[in-house]
Design a protein around this motif. Structure first.
Motif, PDB file in Angstrom:
ATOM      1  N   ALA A  81      15.196 -55.038  58.625  1.00 58.73           N
ATOM      2  CA  ALA A  81      14.646 -55.034  59.981  1.00 58.73           C
ATOM      3  C   ALA A  81      14.953 -53.709  60.677  1.00 58.73           C
ATOM      4  O   ALA A  81      14.072 -53.122  61.319  1.00 58.73           O
ATOM      5  CB  ALA A  81      15.220 -56.203  60.783  1.00 58.73           C
ATOM      6  N   LEU A  82      16.181 -53.228  60.537  1.00 58.78           N
ATOM      7  CA  LEU A  82      16.547 -51.951  61.156  1.00 58.78           C
ATOM      8  C   LEU A  82      15.690 -50.820  60.599  1.00 58.78           C
ATOM      9  O   LEU A  82      15.197 -49.973  61.348  1.00 58.78           O
ATOM     10  CB  LEU A  82      18.032 -51.654  60.931  1.00 58.78           C
ATOM     11  CG  LEU A  82      18.534 -50.318  61.497  1.00 58.78           C
ATOM     12  CD1 LEU A  82      18.331 -50.243  63.005  1.00 58.78           C
ATOM     13  CD2 LEU A  82      20.000 -50.128  61.134  1.00 58.78           C
ATOM     14  N   GLN A 115      15.861 -40.643  61.940  1.00 64.67           N
ATOM     15  CA  GLN A 115      15.392 -40.553  60.554  1.00 64.67           C
ATOM     16  C   GLN A 115      16.521 -40.931  59.600  1.00 64.67           C
ATOM     17  O   GLN A 115      16.316 -41.651  58.633  1.00 64.67           O
ATOM     18  CB  GLN A 115      14.892 -39.136  60.261  1.00 64.67           C
ATOM     19  CG  GLN A 115      14.274 -38.978  58.899  1.00 64.67           C
ATOM     20  CD  GLN A 115      12.997 -39.786  58.749  1.00 64.67           C
ATOM     21  OE1 GLN A 115      12.063 -39.628  59.515  1.00 64.67           O
ATOM     22  NE2 GLN A 115      12.961 -40.665  57.768  1.00 64.67           N
ATOM     23  N   LYS A 116      17.733 -40.477  59.871  1.00 61.06           N
ATOM     24  CA  LYS A 116      18.890 -40.829  59.036  1.00 61.06           C
ATOM     25  C   LYS A 116      19.202 -42.314  59.146  1.00 61.06           C
ATOM     26  O   LYS A 116      19.532 -42.960  58.153  1.00 61.06           O
ATOM     27  CB  LYS A 116      20.110 -39.997  59.417  1.00 61.06           C
ATOM     28  CG  LYS A 116      21.329 -40.349  58.569  1.00 61.06           C
ATOM     29  CD  LYS A 116      22.363 -39.273  58.586  1.00 61.06           C
ATOM     30  CE  LYS A 116      23.626 -39.616  57.833  1.00 61.06           C
ATOM     31  NZ  LYS A 116      23.513 -40.357  56.617  1.00 61.06           N
ATOM     32  N   ASP A 120      19.293 -44.626  55.907  1.00 63.74           N
ATOM     33  CA  ASP A 120      20.536 -45.332  55.563  1.00 63.74           C
ATOM     34  C   ASP A 120      20.313 -46.845  55.512  1.00 63.74           C
ATOM     35  O   ASP A 120      20.849 -47.532  54.638  1.00 63.74           O
ATOM     36  CB  ASP A 120      21.648 -45.002  56.552  1.00 63.74           C
ATOM     37  CG  ASP A 120      22.171 -43.579  56.412  1.00 63.74           C
ATOM     38  OD1 ASP A 120      21.811 -42.896  55.419  1.00 63.74           O
ATOM     39  OD2 ASP A 120      22.930 -43.141  57.305  1.00 63.74           O
ATOM     40  N   ALA A 121      19.531 -47.365  56.443  1.00 64.10           N
ATOM     41  CA  ALA A 121      19.246 -48.804  56.452  1.00 64.10           C
ATOM     42  C   ALA A 121      18.481 -49.207  55.198  1.00 64.10           C
ATOM     43  O   ALA A 121      18.776 -50.241  54.588  1.00 64.10           O
ATOM     44  CB  ALA A 121      18.456 -49.184  57.711  1.00 64.10           C
ATOM     45  N   LEU A 126      18.297 -51.733  49.845  1.00 65.59           N
ATOM     46  CA  LEU A 126      18.010 -51.644  48.407  1.00 65.59           C
ATOM     47  C   LEU A 126      19.222 -52.022  47.556  1.00 65.59           C
ATOM     48  O   LEU A 126      19.078 -52.674  46.519  1.00 65.59           O
ATOM     49  CB  LEU A 126      17.527 -50.243  48.045  1.00 65.59           C
ATOM     50  CG  LEU A 126      16.090 -49.937  48.441  1.00 65.59           C
ATOM     51  CD1 LEU A 126      15.779 -48.458  48.223  1.00 65.59           C
ATOM     52  CD2 LEU A 126      15.119 -50.801  47.669  1.00 65.59           C
ATOM     53  N   LYS A 127      20.407 -51.638  47.984  1.00 72.43           N
ATOM     54  CA  LYS A 127      21.620 -52.016  47.246  1.00 72.43           C
ATOM     55  C   LYS A 127      21.781 -53.530  47.223  1.00 72.43           C
ATOM     56  O   LYS A 127      22.111 -54.119  46.195  1.00 72.43           O
ATOM     57  CB  LYS A 127      22.847 -51.350  47.852  1.00 72.43           C
ATOM     58  CG  LYS A 127      22.940 -49.877  47.516  1.00 72.43           C
ATOM     59  CD  LYS A 127      24.129 -49.220  48.169  1.00 72.43           C
ATOM     60  CE  LYS A 127      24.117 -47.731  47.864  1.00 72.43           C
ATOM     61  NZ  LYS A 127      25.143 -46.999  48.589  1.00 72.43           N
ATOM     62  N   LEU A 128      21.564 -54.165  48.359  1.00 72.17           N
ATOM     63  CA  LEU A 128      21.659 -55.630  48.412  1.00 72.17           C
ATOM     64  C   LEU A 128      20.505 -56.284  47.661  1.00 72.17           C
ATOM     65  O   LEU A 128      20.689 -57.278  46.967  1.00 72.17           O
ATOM     66  CB  LEU A 128      21.694 -56.101  49.871  1.00 72.17           C
ATOM     67  CG  LEU A 128      22.991 -55.817  50.608  1.00 72.17           C
ATOM     68  CD1 LEU A 128      22.802 -55.973  52.107  1.00 72.17           C
ATOM     69  CD2 LEU A 128      24.105 -56.723  50.118  1.00 72.17           C
ATOM     70  N   ALA A 129      19.319 -55.720  47.791  1.00 69.85           N
ATOM     71  CA  ALA A 129      18.138 -56.283  47.131  1.00 69.85           C
ATOM     72  C   ALA A 129      18.321 -56.320  45.615  1.00 69.85           C
ATOM     73  O   ALA A 129      17.917 -57.281  44.956  1.00 69.85           O
ATOM     74  CB  ALA A 129      16.900 -55.460  47.487  1.00 69.85           C
TER      75      ALA A 129
END
Length: 158
Positions: A81-82, A115-116, A120-121, A126-129
């Protein structure tokens, strides 16, 4: 010398079709399946709550939604969402800051800090996914549990 690969849960090896009797972990921790899909946490934004329902329905229908994973799913939904909300803001307000000299000429440009935040979000999401098999490459390593439907009830082969 490193520790080597992370150990995979027996259930995951079973789903991947790589389970061998000598690889079975004795007394492996088991976790509780969720009996009904819980409502999205109130603190998630609307986009986060929509993601929560998509993810939870998918995992629930595959008998892969566990009580202990719900907080990680919250974190995933919040990160997505972020990312989406920040990207929407960047598209509206722009991605580049232009700094000018007093005479109006361009001194330098740089990406806006948001943008960062967006990048980062997305990295966190992606790491959790990957842990849940939400990415195309992660899905190639997991087989869906088999089940048959009878009278609108599912019987799973475990």
């Amino acid at each position: 010398m490193g520790k080597g690969r992370k150990r995979k849960p027996t259930k995951l090896k079973e789903l991947q079709g790589t389970l061998k009797p000598e690889r079975v972990v004795e007394n492996e921790m088991t976790v509780t399946l969720v009996q009904t899909i819980p409502p999205a946490p109130n603190w998630l934004t609307e986009i986060g709550r929509d993601e929560w329902m998509k993810v939870c329905e998918e995992l629930y229908n595959k008998r892969m939604l566990h009580q202990i994973d719900l907080r990680l799913i919250e974190a995933y939904c919040n990160a997505m969402a972020l990312h989406i909300e920040t990207e929407m803001m960047l598209r509206e307000k722009g991605r580049i800051q232009v700094f000018k000299n007093t005479d109006g000429t361009i001194k330098h440009t740089q990406a806006v800090p948001f943008q960062k935040i967006a990048n980062d979000a997305l990295d966190r999401a992606l790491k959790l996914a990957t842990q849940f098999g939400f990415t195309p490459s992660a899905r190639t390593t997991i087989q869906q549990p088999q089940f048959i439907q009878q009278n609108n009830e599912y019987n799973f082969f475990d």
